[in-house]
Design a protein around this motif. Structure first.
Motif, PDB file in Angstrom:
ATOM      1  N   ARG A 165      34.090   9.096  -0.171  1.00  0.00           N
ATOM      2  CA  ARG A 165      33.880  10.548  -0.242  1.00  0.00           C
ATOM      3  C   ARG A 165      32.952  10.926  -1.393  1.00  0.00           C
ATOM      4  O   ARG A 165      32.045  11.757  -1.231  1.00  0.00           O
ATOM      5  CB  ARG A 165      35.230  11.247  -0.375  1.00  0.00           C
ATOM      6  CG  ARG A 165      36.157  10.984   0.804  1.00  0.00           C
ATOM      7  CD  ARG A 165      37.613  11.271   0.483  1.00  0.00           C
ATOM      8  NE  ARG A 165      37.855  12.692   0.248  1.00  0.00           N
ATOM      9  CZ  ARG A 165      39.043  13.185  -0.097  1.00  0.00           C
ATOM     10  NH1 ARG A 165      40.088  12.369  -0.250  1.00  0.00           N
ATOM     11  NH2 ARG A 165      39.186  14.477  -0.292  1.00  0.00           N
ATOM     12  N   VAL A 166      33.175  10.327  -2.550  1.00  0.00           N
ATOM     13  CA  VAL A 166      32.365  10.652  -3.732  1.00  0.00           C
ATOM     14  C   VAL A 166      30.942  10.118  -3.578  1.00  0.00           C
ATOM     15  O   VAL A 166      29.965  10.810  -3.887  1.00  0.00           O
ATOM     16  CB  VAL A 166      33.039  10.100  -5.003  1.00  0.00           C
ATOM     17  CG1 VAL A 166      32.117  10.243  -6.217  1.00  0.00           C
ATOM     18  CG2 VAL A 166      34.352  10.827  -5.260  1.00  0.00           C
ATOM     19  N   HIS A 167      30.792   8.892  -3.098  1.00  0.00           N
ATOM     20  CA  HIS A 167      29.460   8.312  -2.923  1.00  0.00           C
ATOM     21  C   HIS A 167      28.648   9.096  -1.894  1.00  0.00           C
ATOM     22  O   HIS A 167      27.465   9.398  -2.116  1.00  0.00           O
ATOM     23  CB  HIS A 167      29.578   6.846  -2.507  1.00  0.00           C
ATOM     24  CG  HIS A 167      29.695   5.906  -3.670  1.00  0.00           C
ATOM     25  ND1 HIS A 167      29.951   4.559  -3.517  1.00  0.00           N
ATOM     26  CD2 HIS A 167      29.587   6.118  -5.007  1.00  0.00           C
ATOM     27  CE1 HIS A 167      29.989   3.989  -4.714  1.00  0.00           C
ATOM     28  NE2 HIS A 167      29.774   4.908  -5.633  1.00  0.00           N
ATOM     29  N   ALA A 168      29.258   9.428  -0.758  1.00  0.00           N
ATOM     30  CA  ALA A 168      28.530  10.174   0.273  1.00  0.00           C
ATOM     31  C   ALA A 168      28.124  11.553  -0.239  1.00  0.00           C
ATOM     32  O   ALA A 168      26.993  12.003  -0.024  1.00  0.00           O
ATOM     33  CB  ALA A 168      29.387  10.299   1.534  1.00  0.00           C
ATOM     34  N   THR A 169      29.039  12.220  -0.934  1.00  0.00           N
ATOM     35  CA  THR A 169      28.741  13.554  -1.472  1.00  0.00           C
ATOM     36  C   THR A 169      27.644  13.485  -2.522  1.00  0.00           C
ATOM     37  O   THR A 169      26.762  14.355  -2.570  1.00  0.00           O
ATOM     38  CB  THR A 169      30.009  14.175  -2.084  1.00  0.00           C
ATOM     39  OG1 THR A 169      31.016  14.276  -1.070  1.00  0.00           O
ATOM     40  CG2 THR A 169      29.730  15.567  -2.639  1.00  0.00           C
ATOM     41  N   SER A 170      27.652  12.437  -3.348  1.00  0.00           N
ATOM     42  CA  SER A 170      26.632  12.306  -4.396  1.00  0.00           C
ATOM     43  C   SER A 170      25.237  12.142  -3.811  1.00  0.00           C
ATOM     44  O   SER A 170      24.241  12.493  -4.439  1.00  0.00           O
ATOM     45  CB  SER A 170      26.962  11.114  -5.304  1.00  0.00           C
ATOM     46  OG  SER A 170      26.723   9.873  -4.636  1.00  0.00           O
ATOM     47  N   ALA A 171      25.162  11.604  -2.586  1.00  0.00           N
ATOM     48  CA  ALA A 171      23.874  11.427  -1.916  1.00  0.00           C
ATOM     49  C   ALA A 171      23.454  12.678  -1.146  1.00  0.00           C
ATOM     50  O   ALA A 171      22.376  12.721  -0.564  1.00  0.00           O
ATOM     51  CB  ALA A 171      23.944  10.235  -0.959  1.00  0.00           C
ATOM     52  N   GLY A 172      24.333  13.688  -1.143  1.00  0.00           N
ATOM     53  CA  GLY A 172      24.013  14.946  -0.456  1.00  0.00           C
ATOM     54  C   GLY A 172      24.579  15.044   0.948  1.00  0.00           C
ATOM     55  O   GLY A 172      24.169  15.915   1.723  1.00  0.00           O
ATOM     56  N   PHE A 173      25.562  14.168   1.287  1.00  0.00           N
ATOM     57  CA  PHE A 173      26.116  14.144   2.640  1.00  0.00           C
ATOM     58  C   PHE A 173      27.651  14.145   2.589  1.00  0.00           C
ATOM     59  O   PHE A 173      28.293  13.131   2.860  1.00  0.00           O
ATOM     60  CB  PHE A 173      25.619  12.900   3.392  1.00  0.00           C
ATOM     61  CG  PHE A 173      24.116  12.787   3.421  1.00  0.00           C
ATOM     62  CD1 PHE A 173      23.378  13.471   4.372  1.00  0.00           C
ATOM     63  CD2 PHE A 173      23.444  12.017   2.479  1.00  0.00           C
ATOM     64  CE1 PHE A 173      21.993  13.376   4.387  1.00  0.00           C
ATOM     65  CE2 PHE A 173      22.062  11.919   2.488  1.00  0.00           C
ATOM     66  CZ  PHE A 173      21.329  12.602   3.448  1.00  0.00           C
ATOM     67  N   PRO A 174      28.237  15.293   2.246  1.00  0.00           N
ATOM     68  CA  PRO A 174      29.705  15.347   2.169  1.00  0.00           C
ATOM     69  C   PRO A 174      30.355  15.126   3.532  1.00  0.00           C
ATOM     70  O   PRO A 174      29.759  15.398   4.576  1.00  0.00           O
ATOM     71  CB  PRO A 174      29.976  16.757   1.655  1.00  0.00           C
ATOM     72  CG  PRO A 174      28.770  17.554   2.046  1.00  0.00           C
ATOM     73  CD  PRO A 174      27.614  16.596   1.955  1.00  0.00           C
ATOM     74  N   LEU A 175      31.580  14.628   3.510  1.00  0.00           N
ATOM     75  CA  LEU A 175      32.299  14.378   4.753  1.00  0.00           C
ATOM     76  C   LEU A 175      32.725  15.692   5.407  1.00  0.00           C
ATOM     77  O   LEU A 175      33.143  16.628   4.721  1.00  0.00           O
ATOM     78  CB  LEU A 175      33.542  13.522   4.493  1.00  0.00           C
ATOM     79  CG  LEU A 175      33.356  12.005   4.548  1.00  0.00           C
ATOM     80  CD1 LEU A 175      32.386  11.517   3.492  1.00  0.00           C
ATOM     81  CD2 LEU A 175      34.702  11.300   4.417  1.00  0.00           C
ATOM     82  N   LEU A 176      32.641  15.716   6.704  1.00  0.00           N
ATOM     83  CA  LEU A 176      33.114  16.858   7.470  1.00  0.00           C
ATOM     84  C   LEU A 176      34.632  16.986   7.299  1.00  0.00           C
ATOM     85  O   LEU A 176      35.371  16.020   7.478  1.00  0.00           O
ATOM     86  CB  LEU A 176      32.776  16.670   8.950  1.00  0.00           C
ATOM     87  CG  LEU A 176      33.258  17.748   9.924  1.00  0.00           C
ATOM     88  CD1 LEU A 176      32.657  19.100   9.589  1.00  0.00           C
ATOM     89  CD2 LEU A 176      32.909  17.356  11.363  1.00  0.00           C
TER      90      LEU A 176
END
Length: 320
Positions: free
Chosen positions: A250-261
């Motif tokens: 969750r943190v890695h995806a959000t840091s790249a600009g792609f938060p989880l749905l």
């Protein structure tokens, strides 16, 4: 010793079985005194109220089969394990949620919204529910954790030996956990891994949140990613956390600009609400596949957890 408030309490003596041979005293007591705060367990050890073969012992003392453990009178509040589970959850755990079982391990498809264990604000979790459904499995323990809002493969050990064997695989990164997630945005084809340390983020409310941290402060964290498909302004991805940090994917995806749905902590509240109103009220992170060396057969197993019906509904909703 008692598990319910109001019951008589007395000194208890336990004999260490072969299953607990080599276990630390503190871990043994935490397992025996389910529902007792850790601070209480460490206090009675420190004060010498816990004795091994009539002698004082330290928290890290290793037990031996046949040891006699003296436990002082302790009055515990009613535990989560005593909270009766609902008929629906019992039916699920006795039926289709069980993906694999042998004499050493069990793998379940945990539903989203079910905590893996009881705790603050949670009366009962998966492990407490399973101890009611399968009371004969007295040494059943979680091998790893999943967030409450994450669904999918969760591994449990039926003995301490199996638990140690499986947790060694986690430490050595030889156990593989593959997740699927819907994320907001069009994930770039060249983003195949994120290697960024993770640390606890300060939160005035006390909420547990994590953040990308400086390499000198955070814990090393590596996640590998693969695109499964893109739909509108969403991407279905596969994620493999090589390390096992809290909220890592969750943190890695959000840091790249792609938060989880559907992510209530790191996601987009407006889009999450849009999907909730469309009848899809979950976070889209699913532990799809688990691969590990079976402690019983020493054969490498690959267990898959099917997706729930909400995953098919995502593509029916128009993203704002």
């Amino acid at each position: 010793m008692s598990s319910t408030a109001g019951s008589p309490v007395a000194v208890t003596y336990l004999e260490v079985t072969a299953n607990a041979d080599g276990q630390r005293l503190d871990n043994y007591l935490l397992n025996q005194l389910k529902g007792a705060p850790k601070t209480l367990v460490y206090r009675i050890i420190r004060k010498g109220e816990v004795r091994i073969n009539k002698k004082r012992a330290k928290a890290d003392t290793r037990l031996q089969a046949g040891d006699s453990i003296r436990i002082p009178p302790i009055r515990l509040a009613e535990k989560a394990s005593k909270t009766p589970i609902g008929a629906g959850l019992r039916e699920l755990l006795e039926g289709k949620a069980l993906l694999f079982e042998n004499d050493m391990v069990m793998v379940f498809n945990k539903p989203a919204g079910l905590a893996v264990h009881g705790g603050s604000g949670v009366r009962i979790g998966l492990i407490e529910a399973l101890r009611q459904v399968r009371p004969e499995l007295v040494d059943l323990e979680l091998v790893h954790r999943l967030d409450k809002d994450t669904s999918g493969c969760i591994l449990l050990a039926k003995s301490r030996q199996a638990l140690n064997f499986l947790q060694d695989q986690l430490r050595e990164h030889s156990m593989s956990k593959i997740y699927q997630a819907w994320v907001l945005g069009r994930w770039p084809n060249n983003l195949v891994e994120i290697n960024a340390p993770i640390d606890r983020a300060s939160s005035p409310s006390g909420e547990r949140r994590m953040k990308i941290a400086d390499f000198k402060e955070g814990k090393a964290s590596l996640t590998r990613f693969k695109i499964i498909k893109k739909h509108q302004d969403l991407t279905l991805i596969e994620a493999e956390p090589v390390t096992g940090r809290t909220h890592q994917i969750r943190v890695h995806a959000t840091s790249a600009g792609f938060p989880l749905l559907g992510d209530p902590k790191y996601g987009n509240d407006l889009i999450n609400e849009h999907f909730r109103c469309a009848g899809i009220p979950r976070m889209f992170l699913h532990a799809r596949r688990l691969e590990f060396l079976d402690p019983q057969t020493l054969v490498r197993l690959s267990i898959e957890a099917p997706l729930d019906e909400n995953w098919q509904k995502v593509e029916q909703v128009k993203v704002k």
